[in-house]
Design an enzyme around this catalytic site. Sequence first.
Site, mmCIF file in Angstrom:
data_model
loop_
_atom_site.group_PDB
_atom_site.id
_atom_site.type_symbol
_atom_site.label_atom_id
_atom_site.label_comp_id
_atom_site.label_asym_id
_atom_site.label_seq_id
_atom_site.Cartn_x
_atom_site.Cartn_y
_atom_site.Cartn_z
ATOM 1 N N HIS A 1 42.423 49.045 33.192
ATOM 2 C CA HIS A 1 42.207 49.063 34.647
ATOM 3 C C HIS A 1 40.924 48.308 35.007
ATOM 4 O O HIS A 1 40.930 47.449 35.897
ATOM 5 C CB HIS A 1 42.133 50.515 35.133
ATOM 6 C CG HIS A 1 41.748 50.663 36.567
ATOM 7 N ND1 HIS A 1 42.679 50.733 37.582
ATOM 8 C CD2 HIS A 1 40.532 50.755 37.164
ATOM 9 C CE1 HIS A 1 42.050 50.859 38.744
ATOM 10 N NE2 HIS A 1 40.748 50.884 38.511
ATOM 11 N N GLU A 2 39.832 48.626 34.336
ATOM 12 C CA GLU A 2 38.549 47.987 34.660
ATOM 13 C C GLU A 2 38.579 46.499 34.327
ATOM 14 O O GLU A 2 38.023 45.681 35.067
ATOM 15 C CB GLU A 2 37.396 48.705 33.953
ATOM 16 C CG GLU A 2 37.202 50.156 34.366
ATOM 17 C CD GLU A 2 37.038 50.401 35.865
ATOM 18 O OE1 GLU A 2 36.573 49.505 36.584
ATOM 19 O OE2 GLU A 2 37.386 51.516 36.314
ATOM 20 N N HIS B 1 40.015 44.587 37.155
ATOM 21 C CA HIS B 1 39.072 44.214 38.216
ATOM 22 C C HIS B 1 38.381 42.888 37.888
ATOM 23 O O HIS B 1 38.207 42.041 38.765
ATOM 24 C CB HIS B 1 38.019 45.304 38.419
ATOM 25 C CG HIS B 1 38.533 46.535 39.077
ATOM 26 N ND1 HIS B 1 39.293 46.522 40.234
ATOM 27 C CD2 HIS B 1 38.386 47.845 38.743
ATOM 28 C CE1 HIS B 1 39.580 47.762 40.580
ATOM 29 N NE2 HIS B 1 39.057 48.585 39.691
ATOM 30 N N ASP C 1 41.580 47.852 43.589
ATOM 31 C CA ASP C 1 42.204 49.168 43.443
ATOM 32 C C ASP C 1 43.382 49.253 44.404
ATOM 33 O O ASP C 1 43.363 48.641 45.476
ATOM 34 C CB ASP C 1 41.208 50.282 43.786
ATOM 35 C CG ASP C 1 40.268 50.585 42.636
ATOM 36 O OD1 ASP C 1 40.719 50.586 41.480
ATOM 37 O OD2 ASP C 1 39.076 50.824 42.903
#
Length: 193
Positions: A128-129, A132, A138
């Site tokens: 997930h990170e 980014h 998000d």
Amino acid sequence: MHVRKPTIGLAAVLTVTFSLMGGQAVAAPSTAAPSEVADSAVAARVFTYDASGSAEFKSAVDRGAAIWNESVDAVELRPVAAGQRANIRVLADNGWPRALPTTLGNGTVYIGRQAVDQGYNTIRISSHELGHILGLPDRKPGPCSSLMSGSTAGTACTNPYPDTVEKAEVEDNFSSALAGTGGAARSGAMIVD
């Protein structure tokens, strides 16, 4: 494993870019098949990551990077070689997971122990990170099938894979960046979760 497929359009963009920059485009030898020429002319954009500061999460970070490598063609994440400066720095701390993108494919990721202590999956957090850093925002609230739904999917969600929309967005981010038509990450904005 996701097979990297070059596109003719990208090859054309590269040719035009080189000619505009004063560079020289060189034709492949006549013995090369057209697909071989395209394969050598169009490669994934490689970004390195340094997980040496990720402590107990290093294997989760490596797996998160491998998931992105399996999922998209336009970018490849590799561990940084000794003595080189990494595009992405990954650190462990006691806060909440977050990312600080600087430019597309560059920045710092924090694998926060607070989320891990609450039961969130370390590989999902890592993937997930890294999403980014690859330009994804998000998407809250969201289902477990959406990697970028982050914590709103709950602690039972262990899905570390981007969905088809997220994959397409990363492909577009890097295609646009290569073509000079956008694709920039939100520079300097801390993204928590």
